[in-house]
Scaffold this motif. Structure first.
Motif: not given
Length: 215
Positions: A14-19, A35-36, A49-56, A75-81
């Motif tokens: 949860h923490i890694l995703t938020a970071c 909010a995100y 998933i919602v953020y990843g689809c809408k961020r651009k 952010a990408k490294v944290l997402s993988v971890i």
């Protein structure tokens, strides 16, 4: 390994995703960053998933930080971890269930074992073997036993497990049934089949989680 380790891994996920979302929002200058970040902490999979689809397409500030590329990489490294941590949590949870006592695994319906220590996941039917190698299953509707070879059905009151974990049949009226243990009038005793379950070592338990020793 117990459930506390599994919970710790989930919290870290949860923490890694938020970071990861926080860094990506900062890098892109997204206005509703808080909010995100908050939603991704409490609902990491859905919000991520919602953020990843809408961020651009999200509303952005006019000025972008100079280190945007580094923040996006972080952010990408944290997402993988985070994904690896979630997977590790799943493995840890499965190992915990596998090593838990029979009543716990029965309650969660995750894994069961037969007399040979073979695991059965979810709704798989546990095999009961007689000494001739024939296979029997418990019927899900009326607790009777079905012969896998002939599809013949046997009343559960006549179906037992002996001291070696083998399926046997007895006429309950030819002996006595005391707390799910059948005594045939000699020195032998048997456990009522519908209450029989085993751990990974092939040790016999009843449906209350009590270790059973038969003669």
């Amino acid at each position: 390994m117990d459930f506390s380790f599994n919970i710790i891994l989930l919290i870290v996920f949860h923490i890694l995703t938020a970071c990861a979302v926080s860094k990506d929002c900062t890098a892109r200058g997204i206005k509703k960053k808080d909010a995100y970040v908050i939603s991704s902490f409490f609902f990491p999979i859905i919000a991520g998933i919602v953020y990843g689809c809408k961020r651009k397409r999200l509303s952005q500030a006019d000025d972008m930080p100079e280190n945007s590329s580094k923040l996006i990489s972080s952010a990408k490294v944290l997402s993988v971890i985070a994904v690896i941590t979630l997977a590790a949590s799943g493995v840890a949870g499965t190992m915990t269930m596998n090593n838990s006592d029979p009543m716990l695994t029965e309650h969660y319906d995750i894994i069961k074992y037969d007399r040979e220590g073979k695991p059965y996941f979810f709704n798989q039917k546990v095999k009961f073997y007689d000494r001739q190698g024939n296979v029997y299953y418990k019927d899900d509707f009326n607790s009777s036993f079905i012969d896998a070879q002939t599809n013949e059905e046997y009343d559960y009151l006549n179906c037992y497990v002996d001291k070696d974990g083998y399926f046997v049949q007895h006429d309950v009226y030819s002996g006595t049934l005391d707390h799910m243990i059948f005594h045939d009038g000699s020195e032998h005793s048997y456990l009522l089949g519908i209450t029989a379950q085993w751990n990974k070592d092939g040790e016999l338990y009843d449906s209350d989680g009590n270790r059973i020793y038969l003669t």
